[in-house]
Scaffold this active site. Structure first.
Site, PDB file in Angstrom:
ATOM      1  N   SER A 123       0.831  -1.193   0.000  1.00  0.00           N
ATOM      2  CA  SER A 123       0.000   0.000   0.000  1.00  0.00           C
ATOM      3  C   SER A 123       0.874   1.255   0.000  1.00  0.00           C
ATOM      4  O   SER A 123       1.623   1.475  -0.939  1.00  0.00           O
ATOM      5  CB  SER A 123      -0.971  -0.036   1.186  1.00  0.00           C
ATOM      6  OG  SER A 123      -1.956   0.960   1.094  1.00  0.00           O
ATOM      7  N   HIS A 165      -3.989  -0.777  -4.481  1.00  0.00           N
ATOM      8  CA  HIS A 165      -5.448  -1.009  -4.393  1.00  0.00           C
ATOM      9  C   HIS A 165      -6.075  -0.699  -5.760  1.00  0.00           C
ATOM     10  O   HIS A 165      -7.158  -0.109  -5.840  1.00  0.00           O
ATOM     11  CB  HIS A 165      -6.082  -0.122  -3.319  1.00  0.00           C
ATOM     12  CG  HIS A 165      -5.470  -0.261  -1.958  1.00  0.00           C
ATOM     13  ND1 HIS A 165      -5.753  -1.312  -1.109  1.00  0.00           N
ATOM     14  CD2 HIS A 165      -4.570   0.523  -1.298  1.00  0.00           C
ATOM     15  CE1 HIS A 165      -5.073  -1.162   0.022  1.00  0.00           C
ATOM     16  NE2 HIS A 165      -4.342  -0.065  -0.078  1.00  0.00           N
ATOM     17  N   GLU A 192      -5.006  -5.436  -5.026  1.00  0.00           N
ATOM     18  CA  GLU A 192      -4.876  -5.929  -3.660  1.00  0.00           C
ATOM     19  C   GLU A 192      -4.513  -7.418  -3.650  1.00  0.00           C
ATOM     20  O   GLU A 192      -4.856  -8.168  -4.565  1.00  0.00           O
ATOM     21  CB  GLU A 192      -6.170  -5.704  -2.891  1.00  0.00           C
ATOM     22  CG  GLU A 192      -6.455  -4.224  -2.632  1.00  0.00           C
ATOM     23  CD  GLU A 192      -7.741  -3.991  -1.873  1.00  0.00           C
ATOM     24  OE1 GLU A 192      -8.447  -4.983  -1.547  1.00  0.00           O
ATOM     25  OE2 GLU A 192      -8.067  -2.815  -1.597  1.00  0.00           O
TER      26      GLU A 192
END
Length: 272
Positions: A123, A165, A192
């Site tokens: 992330s 994401h 993800e």
């Protein structure tokens, strides 16, 4: 190992398992940098449990909460001795503001280049890996001039911008916004529970449940320079690649359209 966030930490843990394997196995030393998060103890609790389940005994939580921490020789020594270095999610701007240009930053580069240690980021930790970092911004359904802002990242990989994401948050428009304004950069979008593994000088591999999207705007024709802020640019001849899980290419063996991407991401960094 560049992870798109949301990696499985409770069931098969395929991405995390591969990280352990790449570092040499569960008996090696691992550090987990939670600087990007404002709730580091909560984040560490998740990873502590996950990696304990994977048999990792030598696991160290390294929350560098200030630039003084990131220049503390005792804390930096943990990075210097680690076989696996993992940067968690949170806010990539916070991560780079605290670590960028410090002894901790230098130690990560040396670990990668001189010792072949494995560096993973998920992330925010993924976005921070590149030299040009996606700092903030969002778009709607279409690319939008001025909607996305870049900043300086950690420079572990160069001439790319990493978004995470990716499919789950519908981020193709903002990746196209970046390459329209910065055609010398490659845009990389990672889903993800998916990781792009880059082995400098050797090749790439995609693992996990999703895919990696690559936007190459080198040959794109666009009017973005002449638009007012928030205008939607015309984009002609953008090249997109989709690499699902299981895609694997060695340097020099990828199809011709991927050759530029392979050259950029597998180019070996050197210490200045």
């Amino acid at each position: 190992m560049i992870i798109g966030g949301g990696e499985d930490r409770t069931d098969d843990k395929n991405v995390l398992t591969r990280f352990v394997e790449m570092a040499g196995g569960a008996e090696r030393r691992f550090v987990f940098i939670t600087t990007a998060s404002r709730v580091p103890d909560k984040v560490w609790e998740m990873y502590d449990t996950a990696f304990a389940d994977l048999g990792v005994a030598a696991r160290k939580h390294l929350h560098l909460d200030s630039r003084a921490d990131a220049n503390n020789p005792e804390l930096v020594a943990e990075i210097e001795q680690a076989d696996g270095i993992f940067m968690t999610g949170g806010d990539q701007k916070r991560l780079v503001a605290i670590i960028g240009g410090t002894l901790a930053d230098e130690a990560m580069h040396r670990a990668l280049i001189e010792r072949g240690a494995v560096i993973a980021g998920t992330s925010a930790g993924a976005s921070a890996m590149s030299n040009h970092m996606l700092a903030d911004g969002k778009t709607d359904l279409h690319p939008e001039k001025g909607a996305v802002h870049l900043g300086a990242g950690l420079g572990l990989i160069n001439r790319v911008v990493i978004d995470q994401h990716f499919s789950q948050r519908h981020r193709l428009a903002r990746l196209l916004t970046i390459v329209a304004s910065n055609p010398h950069l490659l845009g990389i979008g990672i889903d993800e529970d998916t990781a792009l593994i880059v082995t400098p000088g050797f090749g790439i591999e995609v693992i996990g449940d999703g895919a990696v999207t690559i936007a190459d705007g080198r040959d794109t024709i666009t009017n973005i320079a002449d638009l007012p802020q928030h205008g939607c640019p015309e984009l002609i001849d953008v090249r997109l690649h989709l690499l699902p899980s299981g895609s694997r290419y060695k340097t020099g063996e990828a199809p011709a359209p991927l050759a530029h991407f392979m050259h950029i991401v597998t180019h070996r960094n050197t210490l200045s």
